[in-house]
Design an enzyme around this catalytic site. Structure first.
Site, PDB file in Angstrom:
ATOM      1  CE  LYS A   1      93.461 -28.416 -40.775  1.00  0.00           C
ATOM      2  NZ  LYS A   1      91.906 -28.542 -41.980  1.00  0.00           N
TER       3      LYS A   1
ATOM      4  CE  LYS B   1      95.199 -32.010 -37.722  1.00  0.00           C
ATOM      5  NZ  LYS B   1      95.742 -30.914 -37.062  1.00  0.00           N
TER       6      LYS B   1
ATOM      7  N   GLY C   1      87.161 -27.497 -38.502  1.00  0.00           N
ATOM      8  CA  GLY C   1      85.774 -27.998 -37.890  1.00  0.00           C
ATOM      9  C   GLY C   1      85.915 -29.113 -37.563  1.00  0.00           C
TER      10      GLY C   1
ATOM     11  NE  ARG D   1      87.474 -18.827 -41.399  1.00  0.00           N
ATOM     12  CZ  ARG D   1      87.774 -18.553 -39.456  1.00  0.00           C
ATOM     13  NH1 ARG D   1      87.502 -18.074 -38.975  1.00  0.00           N
ATOM     14  NH2 ARG D   1      87.741 -20.266 -39.532  1.00  0.00           N
TER      15      ARG D   1
ATOM     16  CB  VAL E   1      84.391 -17.230 -34.337  1.00  0.00           C
ATOM     17  CG1 VAL E   1      82.829 -16.812 -33.586  1.00  0.00           C
ATOM     18  CG2 VAL E   1      83.640 -17.833 -36.106  1.00  0.00           C
TER      19      VAL E   1
ATOM     20  NE  ARG F   1      83.121 -19.669 -31.093  1.00  0.00           N
ATOM     21  CZ  ARG F   1      83.939 -20.350 -31.635  1.00  0.00           C
ATOM     22  NH1 ARG F   1      83.014 -21.402 -33.678  1.00  0.00           N
ATOM     23  NH2 ARG F   1      84.925 -20.037 -32.628  1.00  0.00           N
TER      24      ARG F   1
END
Length: 455
Positions: free
Chosen positions: A116, A158, A164, A292, A295, A338
């Site tokens: 990050k 952070k 997640g 990537r 979801v 979900r």
């Protein structure tokens, strides 16, 4: 195009990738753990190989074993899905060394965006707005206090690696930083092998809106509109929709153009997502880049008519995009929820055997499944067992279809979060599109207050 692709994943995303491969005439290779011997993705694969024990470190994260299967099966390319090894720099690099095509961006880009801190630096250099903060790792809690004191509270502590919500915490005072620093650093080290921490300004009650991009290896990059993912708990998304009910067309275009600028500055290719925080005044700030497939990619597919996995395969095979920004149309409204195997009250995982599974059907209803009737949901993997996607001509119709589908969704033998999703879909704030990242916390407080008043 490839003749044979190994899918280095499990669950619904492995099935999703294999489905598109089969539609393109591509032979599929599956891998599975001892816990997944009867899993749907194993049965769907043209050939499948056992790669280890039930824990992910013994199987789905075993790079050597997966590459051994790739050689044995004579696969030409590897699709990593999401999670697991999908953003693992070493895996992408090892694929290249083995002469395999990694269906994703280059190892160098994965590495840079996996940090990050480094991704913030890259976005600043590209001229993309970022949340005010630092671009270097903190030495200790006291340095974090000094930075936050200068920047002002509240702040967000952070972890530089991973995601997640792990290693992430809102802090509102110096004392809170001192209490939070060590624990979050340890969690980041345990989960990601990297305890680097930094601080940025906390944006109060933002919306979480992300831009899907596609980029080929010839420098052509487009954005496929946005997805709003503000309904989340503990920084994990629960409901995603496209388009965002909050954005106007001008802001939507500016965010899309910023995402394209970011991708081009990196020399990015394949599918990727630029995530932003958006405040009440529609100011947007770079949050992170996912290198990537996401979801929530189905909602983008539903409003654009594109198959993102097919586009990933074509780009990886060396094809050009074949369309421009002007060619990408947006039609209707899509929502994804979900389905988790978890207690809807405590949110603790609920492993067990599914004794009955009845899926709702109807216009605009789509399912992405990791299970079937009689599936065993083990404690070894993420408890998400399915995704329900609905589409309508507009947001109202999509929500109505979502409510109807959830009412007819039946899973027996385990607990699921379907009751929570039903309440979210019926909530006035959600129905009106007035949800920020604090929505679930407020919703849970409302439920607790109601329960206490009943007592």
């Amino acid at each position: 195009m490839f003749k044979k692709v190994l899918v280095a994943n499990r669950g619904e995303i492995a099935v999703r990738v294999m489905r598109t491969c089969k539609s393109l005439g591509i032979f599929t290779v599956g891998v599975y753990s001892e816990a997944d011997m009867e899993a749907p993705h194993v049965k769907m694969a043209d050939e499948a190989y056992l790669i280890g024990g039930p824990r992910v470190a013994e199987s789905y994260l075993n790079i050597d074993k997966i590459l051994e299967v790739a050689r044995l099966s004579e696969a030409e390319a590897i699709h990593p899905g999401y999670g697991l090894l999908s953003e693992n720099t070493e895996f992408a690099r090892r694929c290249e060394e083995e002469g395999l095509v990694f269906i994703g961006p280059s190892p160098e880009v994965i590495s840079r965006m996996g940090s990050k801190i480094e991704s913030r630096k890259a976005m600043e250099q590209a001229g993309v707005p970022v949340v005010p903060g630092i671009t270097y790792p903190l030495a200790d809690a006291e340095e974090a206090v000094q930075v936050a004191d200068r920047m002002g509270y509240p702040a967000m502590l952070k972890a530089s690696a991973g995601g997640g919500g792990i290693g992430m915490q809102v802090v509102r005072s110096a004392d809170e930083i001192r209490k939070a620093f060590g624990g979050n650093q340890k969690r980041a080290t345990d989960f990601f092998g990297d305890g680097a921490m930094y601080v940025e300004k906390y944006v109060e009650n933002p919306r979480h809106i992300e831009i899907q991009i596609l980029a080929d290896k010839f420098g052509d990059t487009v954005y496929l509109w946005e997805r709003e993912c503000s309904v989340q708990r503990r920084h994990q998304k629960v409901v995603e929709e496209a388009p965002s009910p909050f954005l106007d067309d001008e802001t939507r275009a500016r965010m899309g153009e910023a995402a394209v600028k970011a991708a081009k500055s990196l020399g990015y290719h394949n599918a990727g997502t630029i995530e932003f925080l958006v405040d009440a005044d529609k100011n947007f700030y770079f949050l992170e880049m996912n290198t990537r497939l996401q979801v929530e990619h189905p909602v983008t597919e539903e409003i654009t008519g594109l198959d993102l996995v097919a586009e990933q395969l074509r780009i990886a095979a060396g094809d050009s995009l074949g369309f421009t920004q002007a060619d990408i149309k947006r039609e209707g409204h899509a929502i994804e929820v979900r389905i988790y195997a978890e207690d809807p009250k405590t949110f603790f995982p609920s492993p067990g055997t599914i004794t009955e599974l009845v899926l709702p059907e109807g216009p605009g209803v789509r399912h992405e499944l990791a299970v079937h009737g009689q599936s065993v949901v083990t404690p070894f993997y993420d408890p998400m067992i399915a995704k329900l996607v609905v589409k309508g001509k507009d947001r109202d119709e999509a929500i109505n279809r979502l409510q109807d589908a959830l009412a007819h969704y039946q899973v027996s033998g385990i607990k699921t979060n379907i009751p929570m999703l039903q309440e979210v879909a019926a909530h006035p704030a959600f129905r009106s599109g007035n949800t920020t990242t604090s929505f679930v916390a407020k919703y849970l407080q409302e439920k607790q207050g109601t329960a206490n008043s009943v007592k």
